[in-house]
Design a protein around this motif. Structure first.
Motif, mmCIF file in Angstrom:
data_model
loop_
_atom_site.group_PDB
_atom_site.id
_atom_site.type_symbol
_atom_site.label_atom_id
_atom_site.label_comp_id
_atom_site.label_asym_id
_atom_site.label_seq_id
_atom_site.Cartn_x
_atom_site.Cartn_y
_atom_site.Cartn_z
ATOM 1 N N VAL A 16 0.857 -1.179 0.000
ATOM 2 C CA VAL A 16 0.000 0.000 0.000
ATOM 3 C C VAL A 16 0.897 1.235 0.000
ATOM 4 O O VAL A 16 2.094 1.150 0.244
ATOM 5 C CB VAL A 16 -0.946 0.031 1.228
ATOM 6 N N GLY A 17 0.284 2.353 -0.259
ATOM 7 C CA GLY A 17 1.071 3.592 -0.278
ATOM 8 C C GLY A 17 0.503 4.533 -1.320
ATOM 9 O O GLY A 17 -0.329 4.140 -2.145
ATOM 10 N N GLN A 18 0.990 5.775 -1.253
ATOM 11 C CA GLN A 18 0.489 6.774 -2.195
ATOM 12 C C GLN A 18 0.786 6.358 -3.621
ATOM 13 O O GLN A 18 1.725 5.596 -3.858
ATOM 14 C CB GLN A 18 1.193 8.103 -1.949
ATOM 15 N N VAL A 26 -1.144 -5.313 -5.028
ATOM 16 C CA VAL A 26 -1.074 -3.861 -4.876
ATOM 17 C C VAL A 26 -2.473 -3.409 -4.522
ATOM 18 O O VAL A 26 -3.403 -3.593 -5.321
ATOM 19 C CB VAL A 26 -0.627 -3.189 -6.183
ATOM 20 N N ALA A 27 -2.627 -2.874 -3.331
ATOM 21 C CA ALA A 27 -3.983 -2.572 -2.884
ATOM 22 C C ALA A 27 -4.242 -1.083 -2.938
ATOM 23 O O ALA A 27 -3.393 -0.281 -2.542
ATOM 24 C CB ALA A 27 -4.168 -3.075 -1.463
ATOM 25 N N HIS A 28 -5.371 -0.711 -3.483
ATOM 26 C CA HIS A 28 -5.733 0.699 -3.505
ATOM 27 C C HIS A 28 -6.818 0.987 -2.479
ATOM 28 O O HIS A 28 -6.926 2.087 -1.973
ATOM 29 C CB HIS A 28 -6.168 1.113 -4.907
ATOM 30 N N ARG A 29 -7.632 -0.031 -2.218
ATOM 31 C CA ARG A 29 -8.653 0.132 -1.177
ATOM 32 C C ARG A 29 -8.199 -0.698 0.017
ATOM 33 O O ARG A 29 -8.124 -1.915 -0.050
ATOM 34 C CB ARG A 29 -10.000 -0.366 -1.691
ATOM 35 N N LEU A 30 -7.905 -0.020 1.089
ATOM 36 C CA LEU A 30 -7.317 -0.720 2.231
ATOM 37 C C LEU A 30 -8.272 -1.751 2.815
ATOM 38 O O LEU A 30 -7.847 -2.763 3.367
ATOM 39 C CB LEU A 30 -6.890 0.280 3.293
ATOM 40 N N SER A 31 -9.564 -1.515 2.656
ATOM 41 C CA SER A 31 -10.530 -2.437 3.235
ATOM 42 C C SER A 31 -10.354 -3.855 2.690
ATOM 43 O O SER A 31 -10.639 -4.829 3.363
ATOM 44 C CB SER A 31 -11.943 -1.949 2.949
ATOM 45 N N THR A 32 -9.866 -3.971 1.476
ATOM 46 C CA THR A 32 -9.793 -5.296 0.856
ATOM 47 C C THR A 32 -8.611 -6.120 1.363
ATOM 48 O O THR A 32 -8.568 -7.310 1.133
ATOM 49 C CB THR A 32 -9.681 -5.176 -0.682
ATOM 50 N N ILE A 33 -7.660 -5.505 2.029
ATOM 51 C CA ILE A 33 -6.482 -6.286 2.405
ATOM 52 C C ILE A 33 -6.271 -6.367 3.916
ATOM 53 O O ILE A 33 -5.196 -6.700 4.391
ATOM 54 C CB ILE A 33 -5.211 -5.721 1.740
ATOM 55 N N LYS A 34 -7.315 -6.070 4.641
ATOM 56 C CA LYS A 34 -7.231 -6.131 6.102
ATOM 57 C C LYS A 34 -6.670 -7.464 6.575
ATOM 58 O O LYS A 34 -5.955 -7.533 7.559
ATOM 59 C CB LYS A 34 -8.628 -5.946 6.688
ATOM 60 N N HIS A 35 -7.026 -8.516 5.856
ATOM 61 C CA HIS A 35 -6.656 -9.847 6.332
ATOM 62 C C HIS A 35 -5.373 -10.367 5.708
ATOM 63 O O HIS A 35 -5.033 -11.532 5.888
ATOM 64 C CB HIS A 35 -7.808 -10.821 6.089
ATOM 65 N N ALA A 36 -4.687 -9.517 4.990
ATOM 66 C CA ALA A 36 -3.420 -9.965 4.392
ATOM 67 C C ALA A 36 -2.446 -10.388 5.489
ATOM 68 O O ALA A 36 -2.491 -9.873 6.607
ATOM 69 C CB ALA A 36 -2.820 -8.833 3.571
ATOM 70 N N ASP A 37 -1.572 -11.350 5.135
ATOM 71 C CA ASP A 37 -0.622 -11.827 6.142
ATOM 72 C C ASP A 37 0.417 -10.767 6.467
ATOM 73 O O ASP A 37 0.933 -10.701 7.569
ATOM 74 C CB ASP A 37 0.076 -13.089 5.629
ATOM 75 N N THR A 73 -1.703 4.280 9.401
ATOM 76 C CA THR A 73 -2.867 4.858 10.066
ATOM 77 C C THR A 73 -3.354 6.087 9.292
ATOM 78 O O THR A 73 -4.546 6.274 9.076
ATOM 79 C CB THR A 73 -2.501 5.272 11.508
ATOM 80 N N LYS A 74 -2.397 6.878 8.826
ATOM 81 C CA LYS A 74 -2.765 8.067 8.044
ATOM 82 C C LYS A 74 -3.511 7.673 6.775
ATOM 83 O O LYS A 74 -4.545 8.246 6.440
ATOM 84 C CB LYS A 74 -1.494 8.846 7.663
ATOM 85 N N LEU A 75 -2.983 6.656 6.100
ATOM 86 C CA LEU A 75 -3.630 6.201 4.864
ATOM 87 C C LEU A 75 -5.053 5.740 5.148
ATOM 88 O O LEU A 75 -5.990 6.065 4.417
ATOM 89 C CB LEU A 75 -2.844 5.036 4.246
ATOM 90 N N VAL A 76 -5.212 4.982 6.234
ATOM 91 C CA VAL A 76 -6.539 4.476 6.573
ATOM 92 C C VAL A 76 -7.487 5.637 6.856
ATOM 93 O O VAL A 76 -8.620 5.667 6.376
ATOM 94 C CB VAL A 76 -6.469 3.528 7.796
ATOM 95 N N GLN A 77 -6.970 6.613 7.560
ATOM 96 C CA GLN A 77 -7.845 7.753 7.873
ATOM 97 C C GLN A 77 -8.231 8.521 6.616
ATOM 98 O O GLN A 77 -9.353 8.978 6.476
ATOM 99 C CB GLN A 77 -7.137 8.684 8.861
ATOM 100 N N MET A 78 -7.277 8.630 5.690
ATOM 101 C CA MET A 78 -7.576 9.357 4.444
ATOM 102 C C MET A 78 -8.682 8.688 3.650
ATOM 103 O O MET A 78 -9.434 9.334 2.944
ATOM 104 C CB MET A 78 -6.313 9.449 3.579
ATOM 105 N N GLN A 79 -8.748 7.359 3.745
ATOM 106 C CA GLN A 79 -9.746 6.664 2.923
ATOM 107 C C GLN A 79 -11.110 6.591 3.578
ATOM 108 O O GLN A 79 -12.052 6.075 3.005
ATOM 109 C CB GLN A 79 -9.242 5.249 2.613
#
Ligand code: ADP
Length: 620
Positions: free
Chosen positions: A408-410, A575-586, A613-619
């Motif tokens: 993840v990342g910008q 490569v995840a753009h929506r953080l919600s989809t990878i919550k369960h990634a290892d 945390t910043k990324l999550v808050q931004m989304q």
């Protein structure tokens, strides 16, 4: 000239047989044409009432060898003609001569057609070979090449430039196989008829060649420019077609129109220059040829009228006819020389593509690679598209077998670039990537990529049937897995990818053609098709660039489900753009300006209260 031999040596060898036949028939045709022209002499003799030959005029003792033989033959022929005219009358003999002319011309035309008959497969063959070479090259070129070179430019080289080579160099080959033979045969004949006159002509030739040569020189430079402009036109059309939605949406038609108009006008000007110069070849050589004839008329006239004439008037006319026949092939030859200059410019542009070295090198003795067993590991990897600008810096990352690792990342932080290194689309500048402890450079790229399934952001589909798009990554000549038929396997993959329903609803089901780049499908449908393709290939390693394009929530749910099916039991780099989809990634790696700045599970990263945390808050 050197260039020309190189072109010959490069393209013609596979067609040697046809070339020999072509040259043979050209030679035959030229010799036959000499015979048909020869019928003119007796016709003129009869018409001008010069039937009996003045053998005293030609002193046989003075001429030798072949000339002697010809002279004897001629005398005999004339005697025969005299006899026949006395016996049957001049009109009958004229008719006979006419028929002889028709017959010989028929033979000549037949052989000349046969010569071309064998030339055609050479031309088309060379064209095919060139296209094949280019296409194969494009398939094997490294990815990096296509970001630097514009697509339109490559397409232009593959179409316009190949066409130019066909039109100029290949048609020049045609002429080069024929005209020198004609010129040589005719010139020999001229020498035999009157060496004095011919020698005189040969002295004049270099002057003509000088004039013709001068014009050709700048032609190649102008042609290179012309072809570059052609490429720009194609690029521009390509861009416009791909971006039509944006163009119309932003009302930018006028802007593009002006840009395109300028481009085509400049191109037109270049081609005006090229073609005007090119067309100068023909009239110039015609003019020079006629000037030569005038000089010959004068010099030949002097020879005939002189005290001890070595040539009679009707032979002189035959001489002129043959000389005139040299002018045409010479004209063609000078035009061919111009054509080759033009074509060379294109050939160089083609060669620039063909000679591009591949910077992804295959190992000399690749290590066998059957199974993926433990992990993929990045060790101090550095990478940049340009050597002076690093996009990835000191990447250390372990992707254990069977786990899901998310990046993840910008945007622009280097996530896609990182995933591109795994299938060796690019090689690291420093550091290495290992698979089960072995540097991936030591495996054959084919074996390495066989392990992987790639689903990109923009699903890549081909203008083919649904079925063929799904089976794209597998070899359908082998039996399908688990004892199924390929039809069943494809349907199963489509079901898992949530694609079966919409495919079944299409007019021809799996055999429906989906249009250019899958244009007849919605975004979500395209993604599900490309997921089905990856499911069918069933690769142990999956590289997934999540789609950024917004889908409606229903579609998104279907795609997400399909992806989850795909990821289970597989080693996945996503490569995840929506953080919600990878919550369960290892493992989640947070990237920032080419560095991995944080690593851990969702909970660990949240606890860190840093970039993630910043990324999550931004989304939110
Ligand atoms: P992300 O996937 O995180 O959005 P990318 O890996 O696509 O990031 O890009 C990382 C950086 O590399 C960006 O600065 C981008 O401009 C640059 N970049 C990406 N692709 C190319 C390329 N083909 N040629 C040159 N620079 C590139």
């Amino acid at each position: 000239m050197n260039n020309l031999f190189r072109v010959f040596g490069r393209f013609v060898p596979p067609y040697r047989g046809q070339m020999v036949l072509n040259i043979l028939f050209n030679l035959l045709s030229t010799i036959l044409s000499l015979f048909s022209f020869a019928a003119i002499i007796p016709v003129l003799q009869i018409l001008f009432g010069l039937t009996s030959v003045d053998t005293e005029q030609v002193d046989l003792a003075q001429v030798e060898g072949l000339q002697n033989m010809i002279a004897a033959l001629r005398t005999n022929l004339y005697c025969l003609l005299d006899e026949q005219i006395a016996l049957r009358g001049a009109s009958v003999v004229l008719l006979w001569l006419g028929l002889f002319l028709v017959f010989m011309t028929g033979l000549k035309c037949g052989t000349s057609w046969l010569a071309n008959y064998f030339m055609v497969p050479i031309r088309t063959g060379v064209l095919r070979d060139l296209r094949q070479q280019l296409y194969n090259k494009v398939l094997s070129l490294p990815m990096g090449y296509f970001t630097e070179a514009r697509r339109g430019d490559i397409i232009s080289r593959m179409t316009n430039d190949v066409g130019e080579v066909e039109g100029s160099i290949m048609s020049a080959l045609d002429i080069l196989f024929k005209d020198p033979i004609m010129i040589l045969v005719y010139l020999t004949t001229l020498l035999l008829i009157s060496w004095q006159l011919t020698l005189f002509v040969l002295l004049l030739m270099p002057i003509a060649i000088f004039f013709i040569g001068r014009i050709g020189r700048s032609l190649k430079k102008a042609s290179t420019k012309g072809q570059e402009q052609n490429a720009e036109i194609l690029s521009s059309i390509d861009e416009t077609l791909l971006g039509l939605r944006v163009v119309k949406g932003f009302n930018a038609q006028d802007k593009l129109r002006v840009r395109f108009t300028n481009l085509i006008n400049a191109t037109r000007a270049t081609f005006n220059r090229i073609n005007r110069r090119y067309y100068l070849a023909h009239p110039l050589s015609e003019f020079l040829g006629t000037a030569l004839i005038a000089i010959i008329l004068w010099f030949g006239g002097l020879l005939i009228l002189s005290e001890n004439a070595t040539i009679d008037a009707s032979t002189f006319i035959y001489y002129l006819v043959i000389f005139y026949s040299i002018i045409n092939p010479s004209k063609d030859l000078s035009r061919a020389a111009y054509g080759i200059r033009r074509g060379m410019a294109s050939l160089e542009r083609i060669d620039a593509v063909l000679n591009t070295p591949s910077n992804i090198l295959e190992p000399a003795n690749p290590q066998p690679l059957q199974l993926f067993q433990t992990e993929i590991r990045f060790e101090h990897v550095h990478f940049g598209y340009q050597p002076d600008r690093e996009v990835l810096t000191d990447i250390d990352l372990v992707i254990p077998k069977g786990k899901t690792v998310a990046l993840v990342g910008q945007s622009g932080s280097g996530k896609t670039t990182l995933t591109d290194l795994v299938p060796r689309f690019y090689d690291p500048l420093q550091g290495r990537i290992t698979l089960d402890g072995t540097d991936i450079k030591r495996f054959a790229t084919h074996d390495l990529r066989d392990l992987m399934g790639i689903v990109c952001q923009e699903p890549i589909l081909f203008n083919d049937t649904v079925y063929n798009n799904i089976t794209f990554g597998v070899d359908t000549s082998q039996p399908a897995p688990n004892g199924m038929s390929w039809d069943e396997a494809v349907e199963q993959a489509a079901r898992i990818a949530n694609a079966h329903e919409f495919i079944a609803a299409m007019p021809e089901g799996y055999q429906t053609v989906i249009g250019d780049r899958g244009s007849r499908l919605s975004g979500g449908q395209r993604q599900r098709l490309s997921i089905a393709r990856a499911i069918l290939k069933n690769p142990p390693v999956l590289i997934l660039d999540e789609a950024t394009s917004a889908l409606d929530s229903e579609s998104e749910k279907l795609v997400q489900e399909a992806l989850e099916h795909l990821m289970t039991q597989r080693t996945t780099l996503v490569v995840a753009h929506r953080l919600s989809t990878i919550k369960h990634a290892d493992l989640i790696c947070v990237m920032h300006e080419g560095h991995i700045v944080e690593q851990g599970t969702h909970e660990q990263l949240i606890a860190l209260n840093g970039y993630y945390t910043k990324l999550v808050q931004m989304q939110k």
